[in-house]
Design a protein around this motif. Structure first.
Motif, short mmCIF file in Angstrom:
data_model
loop_
_atom_site.label_atom_id
_atom_site.label_comp_id
_atom_site.label_asym_id
_atom_site.label_seq_id
_atom_site.Cartn_x
_atom_site.Cartn_y
_atom_site.Cartn_z
N HIS A 113 -37.91 -25.12 -32.17
CA HIS A 113 -37.16 -25.92 -33.16
C HIS A 113 -35.82 -25.25 -33.41
O HIS A 113 -35.77 -24.11 -33.86
N LEU A 132 -40.06 -36.45 -47.92
CA LEU A 132 -40.10 -35.54 -46.78
C LEU A 132 -39.32 -36.14 -45.63
O LEU A 132 -39.23 -37.36 -45.50
N SER A 134 -39.04 -35.73 -41.43
CA SER A 134 -39.75 -35.17 -40.29
C SER A 134 -38.90 -35.26 -39.03
O SER A 134 -38.26 -36.28 -38.78
N THR A 136 -38.42 -35.94 -35.19
CA THR A 136 -39.16 -36.75 -34.23
C THR A 136 -38.63 -36.57 -32.82
O THR A 136 -37.43 -36.57 -32.58
N ALA A 170 -44.73 -43.32 -39.23
CA ALA A 170 -43.82 -42.30 -38.72
C ALA A 170 -44.07 -42.18 -37.21
O ALA A 170 -45.18 -42.44 -36.75
N SER A 176 -43.98 -30.22 -36.01
CA SER A 176 -44.10 -29.31 -37.16
C SER A 176 -42.73 -28.81 -37.63
O SER A 176 -42.61 -27.67 -38.07
N ARG A 178 -40.17 -29.93 -40.36
CA ARG A 178 -40.06 -30.87 -41.47
C ARG A 178 -39.41 -30.24 -42.69
O ARG A 178 -39.45 -29.03 -42.89
N TYR A 180 -39.51 -30.77 -46.87
CA TYR A 180 -40.28 -31.37 -47.97
C TYR A 180 -39.65 -31.05 -49.32
O TYR A 180 -39.10 -29.95 -49.50
N GLN A 200 -50.70 -30.96 -39.11
CA GLN A 200 -49.41 -31.64 -39.27
C GLN A 200 -49.59 -33.15 -39.33
O GLN A 200 -48.91 -33.86 -40.07
N ILE A 204 -48.76 -36.13 -42.70
CA ILE A 204 -48.06 -37.41 -42.70
C ILE A 204 -48.97 -38.54 -43.18
O ILE A 204 -48.55 -39.41 -43.96
N VAL A 214 -40.94 -41.22 -46.29
CA VAL A 214 -40.75 -40.37 -45.12
C VAL A 214 -39.50 -40.81 -44.36
O VAL A 214 -39.39 -41.97 -43.96
N GLU A 216 -36.89 -39.80 -40.93
CA GLU A 216 -37.02 -39.15 -39.63
C GLU A 216 -35.65 -38.81 -39.05
O GLU A 216 -34.69 -39.56 -39.21
#
Length: 250
Positions: A113, A132, A134, A136, A170, A176, A178, A180, A200, A204, A214, A216
């Motif tokens: 990441h 949150l 996330s 993708t 989502a 993993s 993310r 929040y 994980q 969601i 949520v 993305e």
């Protein structure tokens, strides 16, 4: 409405981002991921802290973390080690207890990441007020690099089956990376029962159940540079069991 929970932010309480880095045998990767985090947060001007949660790595990861703390300062690098490997979910619970930010970022410490995406996560959250955000790999210009066909098929297959069975709202359930709201992460962890690869995904699914919003952001996922992948046959079996459990209980 769940997305409106939490305390109102005032000018005296600026946003702060706590990055949780669970580690196990990441001595080669940790210095670079920390350097990149410091670099990108420094350029963005956001207030931050990095919380390293090492689970008794036998390769000396904690000793490397101690050196990094001396370099960057104890206010930016917090060390919250545990005696042994106790699982990702409990690592987050442990990290949240020590997080002073009102937002929490979770990501892998193995360089899969890239911290350059964090600014996009923050912008997306502010734009929509999401509970949150996330990362993708399966929308926009997101993607996966460095995986063989088997890993790609496992990931795509797991994601497809999960979409069909759980309709989570989502596009990337097993990622993993993310961001929040802290109180949202606390609530989700409280409700989650899974461990390992399924954790994980359940986060969601529970977010949807509890009415959280949520967002993305497309990300590039790059396979780890140093060390071995922790995904094996046992994790795949655990994933399938966890998926069926979630399907039966949500």
């Amino acid at each position: 409405m769940a997305s409106r929970r939490g305390h109102a932010k005032t000018e005296e309480q600026p946003d702060k981002y706590s990055v949780l880095l669970p580690t196990y045998n990441e001595r080669e990767n940790l210095p670079l991921i920390v350097w990149l985090l410091v670099k990108y947060f420094g350029e963005s001007g956001y207030n931050y802290e990095i919380i390293v949660i090492d689970d008794g790595s036998p390769d000396g990861t904690l000793q490397i973390a101690e050196q990094l703390q001396k370099i960057y300062g104890a206010d930016k690098i917090l060390l919250r080690p545990r005696a042994k490997k106790l699982g990702l979910g409990t690592a987050y619970i442990h990290g949240i207890k020590h997080a002073s930010g009102n937002f929490v970022i979770i990501m892998d410490a193995d360089l899969s990441h890239h911290p350059k995406f964090i600014a996009q996560f923050i912008e997306k959250q502010k734009e929509g007020g999401y509970d949150l955000v996330s990362g993708t790999r399966y929308r926009g210009d997101g993607g996966v690099y460095g995986w063989d066909l088997r890993r790609k098929l496992i990931s795509r297959g797991a994601n497809f089956v999960t979409q069909v069975l759980l309709r989570p709202g989502a596009s990337d359930l097993t990622g993993s990376f993310r961001l929040y709201k802290k109180e949202v992460l606390e609530k989700l962890v409280e409700h989650c029962v899974s461990k390992g690869y399924v954790f994980q995904m359940e986060m969601i699914v529970r977010a949807r159940q509890l009415g959280y919003t949520v967002g993305e952001v497309p990300i590039s996922f790059v396979d780890r540079v140093y060390g071995e992948s922790k995904l094996g046959g046992n994790e795949i079996v655990s994933f399938l069991k966890g998926l069926l459990t979630l399907f039966a209980t949500t």
